[in-house]
Write a protein that holds these residues in place. Structure first.
Motif, PDB file in Angstrom:
ATOM      1  N   ILE A 113       0.589  -0.950   0.287  1.00  0.00           N
ATOM      2  CA  ILE A 113       0.216   0.272   0.193  1.00  0.00           C
ATOM      3  C   ILE A 113       0.925   1.862  -0.295  1.00  0.00           C
ATOM      4  O   ILE A 113       1.690   1.795   0.833  1.00  0.00           O
ATOM      5  CB  ILE A 113      -1.103   0.130   0.840  1.00  0.00           C
ATOM      6  CG1 ILE A 113      -1.515  -1.053   1.236  1.00  0.00           C
ATOM      7  CG2 ILE A 113      -1.757   1.381   1.155  1.00  0.00           C
ATOM      8  CD1 ILE A 113      -2.317  -1.386   2.653  1.00  0.00           C
ATOM      9  N   ARG A 114       0.951   1.621  -0.807  1.00  0.00           N
ATOM     10  CA  ARG A 114       1.656   3.375  -0.845  1.00  0.00           C
ATOM     11  C   ARG A 114       0.814   4.821  -1.473  1.00  0.00           C
ATOM     12  O   ARG A 114       0.171   4.610  -1.420  1.00  0.00           O
ATOM     13  CB  ARG A 114       2.619   2.643  -2.602  1.00  0.00           C
ATOM     14  CG  ARG A 114       3.201   2.267  -2.691  1.00  0.00           C
ATOM     15  CD  ARG A 114       4.071   1.041  -3.578  1.00  0.00           C
ATOM     16  NE  ARG A 114       3.471   2.178  -4.680  1.00  0.00           N
ATOM     17  CZ  ARG A 114       3.206   1.716  -5.704  1.00  0.00           C
ATOM     18  NH1 ARG A 114       1.549   1.113  -5.980  1.00  0.00           N
ATOM     19  NH2 ARG A 114       3.311   2.613  -6.679  1.00  0.00           N
TER      20      ARG A 114
ATOM     21  N   ASN B 119       4.692   3.774   3.061  1.00  0.00           N
ATOM     22  CA  ASN B 119       4.706   2.550   2.079  1.00  0.00           C
ATOM     23  C   ASN B 119       3.714   1.364   3.272  1.00  0.00           C
ATOM     24  O   ASN B 119       4.199   1.445   4.412  1.00  0.00           O
ATOM     25  CB  ASN B 119       6.014   2.238   1.520  1.00  0.00           C
ATOM     26  CG  ASN B 119       5.981   0.419   1.581  1.00  0.00           C
ATOM     27  OD1 ASN B 119       5.875   0.049   2.209  1.00  0.00           O
ATOM     28  ND2 ASN B 119       6.404   0.989  -0.172  1.00  0.00           N
ATOM     29  N   ALA B 120       3.162   0.982   3.115  1.00  0.00           N
ATOM     30  CA  ALA B 120       2.616  -0.298   3.986  1.00  0.00           C
ATOM     31  C   ALA B 120       2.383  -1.693   3.377  1.00  0.00           C
ATOM     32  O   ALA B 120       1.692  -1.844   2.361  1.00  0.00           O
ATOM     33  CB  ALA B 120       1.969  -0.069   4.835  1.00  0.00           C
ATOM     34  N   ASN B 121       2.706  -2.828   4.033  1.00  0.00           N
ATOM     35  CA  ASN B 121       1.729  -3.770   3.610  1.00  0.00           C
ATOM     36  C   ASN B 121       1.635  -5.437   5.003  1.00  0.00           C
ATOM     37  O   ASN B 121       1.746  -4.903   5.962  1.00  0.00           O
ATOM     38  CB  ASN B 121       3.698  -4.602   2.585  1.00  0.00           C
ATOM     39  CG  ASN B 121       4.573  -5.063   3.209  1.00  0.00           C
ATOM     40  OD1 ASN B 121       4.708  -6.230   4.915  1.00  0.00           O
ATOM     41  ND2 ASN B 121       6.000  -4.492   3.160  1.00  0.00           N
ATOM     42  N   GLN B 122       1.566  -6.387   4.603  1.00  0.00           N
ATOM     43  CA  GLN B 122       0.632  -7.135   5.336  1.00  0.00           C
ATOM     44  C   GLN B 122       2.046  -7.878   7.124  1.00  0.00           C
ATOM     45  O   GLN B 122       1.327  -8.000   7.347  1.00  0.00           O
ATOM     46  CB  GLN B 122       0.203  -8.463   4.757  1.00  0.00           C
ATOM     47  CG  GLN B 122      -0.768  -7.781   3.759  1.00  0.00           C
ATOM     48  CD  GLN B 122      -1.715  -8.066   3.909  1.00  0.00           C
ATOM     49  OE1 GLN B 122      -2.410  -7.816   5.385  1.00  0.00           O
ATOM     50  NE2 GLN B 122      -3.087  -6.748   3.699  1.00  0.00           N
ATOM     51  N   ASN B 123       2.736  -7.480   6.303  1.00  0.00           N
ATOM     52  CA  ASN B 123       3.985  -7.964   6.599  1.00  0.00           C
ATOM     53  C   ASN B 123       4.693  -6.971   7.576  1.00  0.00           C
ATOM     54  O   ASN B 123       5.143  -7.830   9.140  1.00  0.00           O
ATOM     55  CB  ASN B 123       4.825  -8.998   6.250  1.00  0.00           C
ATOM     56  CG  ASN B 123       3.640 -10.245   5.786  1.00  0.00           C
ATOM     57  OD1 ASN B 123       3.074 -10.759   6.186  1.00  0.00           O
ATOM     58  ND2 ASN B 123       4.529 -10.531   4.161  1.00  0.00           N
ATOM     59  N   ASP B 124       5.076  -5.855   7.094  1.00  0.00           N
ATOM     60  CA  ASP B 124       5.783  -4.805   7.667  1.00  0.00           C
ATOM     61  C   ASP B 124       4.878  -3.952   8.649  1.00  0.00           C
ATOM     62  O   ASP B 124       3.883  -3.736   8.356  1.00  0.00           O
ATOM     63  CB  ASP B 124       6.900  -4.299   6.818  1.00  0.00           C
ATOM     64  CG  ASP B 124       7.828  -5.589   6.250  1.00  0.00           C
ATOM     65  OD1 ASP B 124       8.404  -5.491   4.862  1.00  0.00           O
ATOM     66  OD2 ASP B 124       7.640  -6.484   6.849  1.00  0.00           O
ATOM     67  N   ARG B 125       5.912  -3.209   9.404  1.00  0.00           N
ATOM     68  CA  ARG B 125       5.266  -1.811  10.123  1.00  0.00           C
ATOM     69  C   ARG B 125       5.172  -0.903   9.506  1.00  0.00           C
ATOM     70  O   ARG B 125       5.474  -0.956   7.953  1.00  0.00           O
ATOM     71  CB  ARG B 125       6.358  -1.565  10.547  1.00  0.00           C
ATOM     72  CG  ARG B 125       7.618  -1.286  11.022  1.00  0.00           C
ATOM     73  CD  ARG B 125       8.441  -0.371  12.391  1.00  0.00           C
ATOM     74  NE  ARG B 125       9.376  -0.076  11.565  1.00  0.00           N
ATOM     75  CZ  ARG B 125      10.149   0.852  11.234  1.00  0.00           C
ATOM     76  NH1 ARG B 125       9.475   1.711  10.797  1.00  0.00           N
ATOM     77  NH2 ARG B 125      11.575   1.236  10.577  1.00  0.00           N
ATOM     78  N   ILE B 126       4.388   0.132   8.861  1.00  0.00           N
ATOM     79  CA  ILE B 126       3.675   1.009   8.418  1.00  0.00           C
ATOM     80  C   ILE B 126       5.742   1.553   8.042  1.00  0.00           C
ATOM     81  O   ILE B 126       6.386   2.815   8.928  1.00  0.00           O
ATOM     82  CB  ILE B 126       3.301   1.871   8.655  1.00  0.00           C
ATOM     83  CG1 ILE B 126       1.956   1.719   8.535  1.00  0.00           C
ATOM     84  CG2 ILE B 126       3.476   3.371   7.957  1.00  0.00           C
ATOM     85  CD1 ILE B 126       0.690   1.991   9.306  1.00  0.00           C
ATOM     86  N   ASN B 127       6.300   2.217   7.780  1.00  0.00           N
ATOM     87  CA  ASN B 127       7.829   2.911   6.877  1.00  0.00           C
ATOM     88  C   ASN B 127       6.714   4.571   6.071  1.00  0.00           C
ATOM     89  O   ASN B 127       6.192   4.281   5.137  1.00  0.00           O
ATOM     90  CB  ASN B 127       8.340   2.224   5.960  1.00  0.00           C
ATOM     91  CG  ASN B 127       8.522   0.906   6.477  1.00  0.00           C
ATOM     92  OD1 ASN B 127       9.683   0.852   7.754  1.00  0.00           O
ATOM     93  ND2 ASN B 127       8.038  -0.357   5.381  1.00  0.00           N
TER      94      ASN B 127
END
Length: 165
Positions: free
Chosen positions: A118-119, A133-141
């Motif tokens: 998700i950008r 930037n966020a995805n299912q596995n990582d924290r939000i950056n």
């Protein structure tokens, strides 16, 4: 490209109506209301906007382009942001990355986005001021939020968490 906005359309043979709905407290709501109020109170701007929408619609319909709605929406962007500036809007908003300037900004700050990420681009009125930037596995950056970082962490982070689900 506006997260958390619900969009409804009703068409008949003679009328097409669009309704944008947002939850209370949505960070986008202020800009939508300011634009609506400005258009309601400025006949000339409303006429220009109507003519622009018809021109864009006719050009895109003639092209047979499958990305009609996205291109139609992006083609109105410059006009909408000019009205928001003229109306005195100084707020922030969040958009999903979708047009060239946003892709260019994203590439300048984060080169390893994956297709399923998700950008998101952050704006202050019409100026890009940050990226997440966020995805299912990582924290939000968050990358290069150039101002009011605390506001983004308290106001937008919970919305981004929702997008990850």
């Amino acid at each position: 490209n506006i997260p958390f906005r619900y969009f409804y359309t009703k068409r008949t043979n003679t009328i097409c109506s669009h309704i944008h709905a947002m939850l209370p407290g949505d960070p986008e709501l202020e800009g939508f209301l300011i634009f609506r109020n400005y258009m309601n109170n400025h006949h000339e701007a409303r006429e220009k906007y109507s003519a622009l929408k018809m021109k864009i619609k006719n050009l895109l319909n003639a092209s047979g382009d499958e990305q009609l709605l996205n291109k139609y929406t992006l083609a109105k962007n410059e006009f909408i942001t000019s009205i928001l500036k003229e109306a005195g809007f100084k707020g922030y908003c969040m958009r999903l990355v979708c047009h060239n300037a946003e892709h260019d900004y994203e590439q300048s700050v984060y080169k390893s986005a994956r297709p399923d990420d998700i950008r998101v681009i952050f704006y202050k009125v019409a100026d890009i001021i940050g990226y997440a930037n966020a995805n299912q596995n990582d924290r939000i950056n968050f990358f290069q939020v150039s101002e009011n970082e605390e506001y983004f962490n308290t106001r937008f982070k919970s919305y981004l968490e929702t997008l990850k689900c």
